[in-house]
Design an enzyme around this catalytic site. Structure first.
Site, mmCIF file in Angstrom:
data_model
loop_
_atom_site.group_PDB
_atom_site.id
_atom_site.type_symbol
_atom_site.label_atom_id
_atom_site.label_comp_id
_atom_site.label_asym_id
_atom_site.label_seq_id
_atom_site.Cartn_x
_atom_site.Cartn_y
_atom_site.Cartn_z
ATOM 1 N N ASP A 1 8.413 3.167 6.252
ATOM 2 C CA ASP A 1 7.611 2.985 5.041
ATOM 3 C C ASP A 1 8.436 2.266 3.972
ATOM 4 O OD1 ASP A 1 4.877 4.128 3.801
ATOM 5 O OD2 ASP A 1 6.446 4.439 2.302
ATOM 6 N N ARG A 2 8.654 2.861 2.802
ATOM 7 C CA ARG A 2 9.444 2.185 1.764
ATOM 8 C C ARG A 2 10.850 1.880 2.264
ATOM 9 N NH1 ARG A 2 6.099 -0.079 -1.044
ATOM 10 N NH2 ARG A 2 7.629 -0.406 -2.704
ATOM 11 N N HIS B 1 -3.105 2.877 -3.591
ATOM 12 C CA HIS B 1 -1.943 3.256 -4.395
ATOM 13 C C HIS B 1 -1.041 2.061 -4.684
ATOM 14 C CE1 HIS B 1 -0.748 3.332 -0.226
ATOM 15 N NE2 HIS B 1 0.523 3.462 -0.539
ATOM 16 N N TYR C 1 7.426 0.749 -6.305
ATOM 17 C CA TYR C 1 6.194 0.090 -5.870
ATOM 18 C C TYR C 1 5.880 -1.138 -6.711
ATOM 19 C CZ TYR C 1 4.549 3.321 -2.282
ATOM 20 O OH TYR C 1 4.402 4.026 -1.121
ATOM 21 N N HIS D 1 1.103 8.278 10.535
ATOM 22 C CA HIS D 1 2.075 7.511 9.758
ATOM 23 C C HIS D 1 3.451 8.166 9.748
ATOM 24 C CE1 HIS D 1 3.674 4.967 6.588
ATOM 25 N NE2 HIS D 1 3.920 6.016 5.829
#
Length: 292
Positions: free
Chosen positions: A107-108, A152, A212, A272
């Protein structure tokens, strides 16, 4: 910090600039760094890290802005750019005496790993990416009503102020909603682990939003510059992801091949949070990557 990876030692180490990163370190052998995703901490790697530590020195940091690591104010867009966050990891590992290492991100953390692979090709020996597409490609594939899955991303791309207030006013509901929506096996994230993630995220709203927000600005510019220059990964790359291509209408493997000539692209039936939902599958894929 209330929960730790069993058998791992914890320390604070210098990242880039004056930032200190918290890291869990265990095992011995060739080094592997595991970078967590949102809305989590290094703890998401607990199962995989213990398995890999049988053969490798495993380092699991909290990214800047997350967990116990420093959360500098986002005075400018570079503070939470993936370029800066990648430099954190290289600095951390250099401080541990590792001039080269394998890097796997979820993910990030996968976006940080992506940037590290492009910016530091002499340092990253193997690159693992879990359940993302590159930042530039991500914005390109989020089209029409199917883009609602990434609402988001658009919320936290807004100018500083409103997103932080909205999220802080309902932090547990906001962060908890991603575990509810994205986990196919909710039992893979026990209540005490979920509570740890929610606590850590609620304490890091401003820095998470800044992370983000960078992906709607400076990170896109960096990716576009590399794409225009024809930059590609010099090391073996493994990508494991859900079948986002089928859901959003694009060829995920083709997207990754543009960046990674030496690519092993795998689809998983896990949700996920695959490092927790399918730790043996995830560990096996990482071991296969490290053998290339």
């Amino acid at each position: 910090m209330t929960l730790m990876i069993p058998g791992f030692e914890y320390t604070l180490l210098p990242g880039s600039g004056s930032v200190k990163l918290s890291a869990a370190i265990g095992g011995s052998g060739s080094p592997v760094v595991l970078l967590h995703g949102f809305p989590q901490t290094h703890l998401m790697w607990r199962h995989v890290a213990e398995q890999l530590a049988a053969e490798h020195t495993v380092v699991c940091p909290d990214l800047r802005g997350y967990g116990v690591s420093d959360k500098p104010e986002a005075a400018d867009e570079d503070v939470y750019s993936k370029r800066t966050m990648a430099a954190d990891i290289v600095s951390l590992m250099t401080g541990l005496g590792h001039e080269q290492f394998a890097l796997v991100g979820h993910d990030r953390g996968a976006l940080v790993a992506f940037r590290a692979g492009l910016d530091h090709p002499e340092t990253i020996t193997h690159l693992g990416i879990l359940d993302v597409v590159p930042t530039l490609d991500m914005w390109n594939v989020l089209q029409g009503v199917s883009a609602a899955v990434g609402y988001h991303l658009f919320l936290m791309a807004q100018p500083a102020g409103l997103p932080e207030r909205m999220i802080a006013n309902s932090a547990d509901a906001f962060f908890g909603s991603f575990f509810d929506a994205w986990a196919k096996d909710p039992d893979a994230i026990p209540e005490q682990v979920r509570a740890e993630y929610l606590r850590a995220s609620a304490a890091a709203v401003d820095s998470i939003v800044a992370d983000y927000r960078a992906s709607a600005g400076v990170d896109v510019a960096h990716d576009r510059a590399d794409l225009d220059a024809g930059s590609q990964f010099a090391m073996p790359v493994t990508v494991i992801q859900q079948d986002w291509g089928a859901q959003l209408g694009y060829d995920a493997a083709q997207v990754w091949r543009a960046w990674a000539p030496d690519l092993d692209h795998r689809l998983t039936n896990a949700g996920h949070f695959m490092a927790e939902e399918a730790p043996y599958e995830t560990t096996g894929a990482i071991r296969d990557l490290l053998a290339r």
